[in-house]
Write a protein that holds these residues in place. Sequence first.
Motif, PDB file in Angstrom:
ATOM      1  N   UNK A  70       1.727  -5.188 -36.782  1.00 27.37           N
ATOM      2  CA  UNK A  70       2.134  -5.213 -35.371  1.00 27.37           C
ATOM      3  C   UNK A  70       1.141  -4.477 -34.471  1.00 27.37           C
ATOM      4  N   UNK A  71       0.305  -3.593 -35.066  1.00 20.08           N
ATOM      5  CA  UNK A  71      -0.544  -2.745 -34.212  1.00 20.08           C
ATOM      6  C   UNK A  71      -1.913  -2.523 -34.848  1.00 20.08           C
ATOM      7  N   UNK A  72      -2.954  -3.106 -34.218  1.00 20.60           N
ATOM      8  CA  UNK A  72      -4.312  -2.872 -34.708  1.00 20.60           C
ATOM      9  C   UNK A  72      -4.711  -1.407 -34.573  1.00 20.60           C
ATOM     10  N   UNK A  73      -4.269  -0.753 -33.520  1.00 16.57           N
ATOM     11  CA  UNK A  73      -4.636   0.645 -33.323  1.00 16.57           C
ATOM     12  C   UNK A  73      -4.027   1.518 -34.416  1.00 16.57           C
ATOM     13  N   UNK A  74      -2.783   1.222 -34.813  1.00 22.97           N
ATOM     14  CA  UNK A  74      -2.160   1.977 -35.898  1.00 22.97           C
ATOM     15  C   UNK A  74      -2.890   1.721 -37.212  1.00 22.97           C
ATOM     16  N   UNK A  75      -3.256   0.457 -37.439  1.00 21.39           N
ATOM     17  CA  UNK A  75      -3.984   0.137 -38.679  1.00 21.39           C
ATOM     18  C   UNK A  75      -5.302   0.899 -38.742  1.00 21.39           C
ATOM     19  N   UNK A  76      -6.034   0.919 -37.636  1.00 18.28           N
ATOM     20  CA  UNK A  76      -7.301   1.644 -37.637  1.00 18.28           C
ATOM     21  C   UNK A  76      -7.096   3.136 -37.854  1.00 18.28           C
ATOM     22  N   UNK A  77      -6.026   3.693 -37.313  1.00 16.45           N
ATOM     23  CA  UNK A  77      -5.749   5.112 -37.496  1.00 16.45           C
ATOM     24  C   UNK A  77      -5.397   5.423 -38.949  1.00 16.45           C
ATOM     25  N   UNK A  78      -4.569   4.587 -39.561  1.00 13.96           N
ATOM     26  CA  UNK A  78      -4.212   4.799 -40.963  1.00 13.96           C
ATOM     27  C   UNK A  78      -5.464   4.671 -41.846  1.00 13.96           C
ATOM     28  N   UNK A  79      -6.305   3.675 -41.567  1.00 16.61           N
ATOM     29  CA  UNK A  79      -7.540   3.536 -42.346  1.00 16.61           C
ATOM     30  C   UNK A  79      -8.429   4.764 -42.186  1.00 16.61           C
ATOM     31  N   UNK A  80      -8.500   5.301 -40.973  1.00 15.22           N
ATOM     32  CA  UNK A  80      -9.299   6.500 -40.726  1.00 15.22           C
ATOM     33  C   UNK A  80      -8.799   7.675 -41.558  1.00 15.22           C
ATOM     34  N   UNK A  81      -7.490   7.730 -41.795  1.00 15.59           N
ATOM     35  CA  UNK A  81      -6.915   8.829 -42.565  1.00 15.59           C
ATOM     36  C   UNK A  81      -7.041   8.620 -44.076  1.00 15.59           C
ATOM     37  N   UNK A  82      -6.953   7.367 -44.499  1.00 10.88           N
ATOM     38  CA  UNK A  82      -6.881   7.085 -45.936  1.00 10.88           C
ATOM     39  C   UNK A  82      -8.256   6.848 -46.561  1.00 10.88           C
ATOM     40  N   UNK A  83      -9.199   6.244 -45.833  1.00  9.11           N
ATOM     41  CA  UNK A  83     -10.504   5.934 -46.422  1.00  9.11           C
ATOM     42  C   UNK A  83     -11.235   7.153 -46.961  1.00  9.11           C
ATOM     43  N   UNK A  84     -11.156   8.343 -46.325  1.00  7.63           N
ATOM     44  CA  UNK A  84     -11.811   9.508 -46.929  1.00  7.63           C
ATOM     45  C   UNK A  84     -11.270   9.861 -48.312  1.00  7.63           C
ATOM     46  N   UNK A  85      -9.997   9.552 -48.577  1.00  9.10           N
ATOM     47  CA  UNK A  85      -9.439   9.798 -49.908  1.00  9.10           C
ATOM     48  C   UNK A  85     -10.134   8.911 -50.940  1.00  9.10           C
ATOM     49  N   UNK A  86     -10.387   7.668 -50.562  1.00  6.68           N
ATOM     50  CA  UNK A  86     -11.078   6.745 -51.460  1.00  6.68           C
ATOM     51  C   UNK A  86     -12.515   7.208 -51.683  1.00  6.68           C
ATOM     52  N   UNK A  87     -13.174   7.619 -50.611  1.00  9.07           N
ATOM     53  CA  UNK A  87     -14.556   8.094 -50.730  1.00  9.07           C
ATOM     54  C   UNK A  87     -14.634   9.303 -51.667  1.00  9.07           C
ATOM     55  N   UNK A  88     -13.723  10.259 -51.487  1.00  5.54           N
ATOM     56  CA  UNK A  88     -13.710  11.455 -52.333  1.00  5.54           C
ATOM     57  C   UNK A  88     -13.446  11.089 -53.792  1.00  5.54           C
ATOM     58  N   UNK A  89     -12.498  10.176 -54.021  1.00  7.75           N
ATOM     59  CA  UNK A  89     -12.181   9.766 -55.391  1.00  7.75           C
ATOM     60  C   UNK A  89     -13.366   9.039 -56.026  1.00  7.75           C
ATOM     61  N   UNK A  90     -14.107   8.249 -55.223  1.00 10.53           N
ATOM     62  CA  UNK A  90     -15.282   7.545 -55.740  1.00 10.53           C
ATOM     63  C   UNK A  90     -16.365   8.550 -56.140  1.00 10.53           C
ATOM     64  N   UNK A  91     -16.567   9.578 -55.324  1.00 15.36           N
ATOM     65  CA  UNK A  91     -17.539  10.624 -55.680  1.00 15.36           C
ATOM     66  C   UNK A  91     -17.165  11.265 -57.003  1.00 15.36           C
TER      67      UNK A  91
END
Length: 526
Positions: free
Chosen positions: A381-402
């Motif tokens: 329903x909200x592109x802005x919410x999706x972008x905000x959630x991605x901004x919060x969650x993607x660093x977790x993936x990056x850290x786990x990949x490291x």
Amino acid sequence: MQEYVEKVGVADVGQRLDVFWQACLEEEGVGRSRVQAWIKDGRARINGQVCTKASTRLMPGQTLTLAPEYIDSSIVPDDGPLEVLFADDDLVVINKTPAMTVHPAPSVAEPTLVHRVAHHFPALLSQSGERPGVVHRLDKDTSGLIVMALSESARLNLTQAFASREVYKEYLALVAGVPDSSGTVNLALGRHPSIKTRMAVVERGGRAAETRYELLWSASDRSASLVRVRIMTGRTHQIRVHMAALGHPLLGDAVYADKTTAARAPRQMLHAWQLRFEHPRSAEPMEFCAPPPDDFLQVLRELCRERACIGLTGAVGSGKSTVRAVAEDMGVPVFCSDRVVAEAYARGGEGCAILEHHFGSRFTQPGGGVDKDLLRDALAESDSLRREVERLVHPLVRHALHAFRTAHDEDVTLAEIPLLCEAGLAGEIDLLAVVYCPDSLRHDRLQGRGWSPERIAMVDAWQWPQDRKLGMAQFVVDNSGSLEELESRARALIRVVHGMLLGHAERCMEELQDIFENPDTMEEGS
């Protein structure tokens, strides 16, 4: 009669004669009182003139000689193997193996190189003292070229040649990190102020020492480099101390390197590679080269070995999970970002805590954990919410990949990340592989799994178009055919990457071997 010859360097000026010689002979177990007795007996000379005053202060450029009085040699020849590159009546050139001390000393119990040369060349024992024939030295765990005199006249001639810097000595060293392309180190060396078995860079009371180096090669991860080193002076542990002072200690050096660097090799990675001098009798130019031994090459081979993390991505329904499963079956360590996110969204997970911090309990299930269906509907329903959630969650993936990459030393690893390109993670992997399936076929397959056209369109809108991802890829895995064909192409992907890495390592070693076996000098190569 054995005789030592040294030149007074800048750092030696003003030092007492007895202090100078005691520092030179400390490793031999010679004390200052013994040096003073030799000087008093007329066994020391300055510029050829006898000097009997131990307190004489040294002047720049003086040539010092000392002829100590040792008891007759008690050396018992040892019949161990010896790699001889050249020998005549005057000298022998040897390729010394590591873990062998050059000459006897109070702290050395096992047979030395001198003992072994004495067996193969009995003429060595015609010279007096406990180190007959020794005109220069290598550390116990340094391998490579060393020349020993087999006659007294050759010993005197070669000793003078070394003291006058007429001998060309060049080493190979594996060091931590990446030093400058070339450099010269002029740092005086002396005994460590508190650890007497070590040498150190000292501001006062040290002996002048000059080391020149050139960078030959660096590992792709910049963790280590191969350098060629020429020493203009022959101080104890000179190369090891100078390279450590530059911040690039030798791999395997248990004395001057940090623990991590010391653990990277079975010994200090230092090899006497080239030796050039004039024959003491005929004045004929003598040139010798010895490629590094197997233990040195094995460490270098490991450094040439490259690892690659394949970043696997593609549109939803393209077949990524199948490729990932094939890689796992082939023994390839696999990272799956969907698993990481699922764990992060579970009760007590870091992702759940982050969403609760920013959105309260809006997306939290009554029993804890993220309500993924509720979250997905809100994102739709909200592109802005999706972008905000991605901004919060993607660093977790990056850290786990490291963490995943740090934990795995295998040649090939694979990281399946659906939003790899969109999340800016392409720089975190080495090779990008995109699984491609034509949109019409992919949509048909998703609908066969119960996906509605609306859901397919929504998720596709969250990702880059396939052609944009294909433009970034080094590998494309085509999934327009059968499952068996996709599995076959996935296996081929892993085999090709393995072959690429092996080929690179082999080419790297071949190029380095060519350098080792066909050397120039640092002057010619400058």
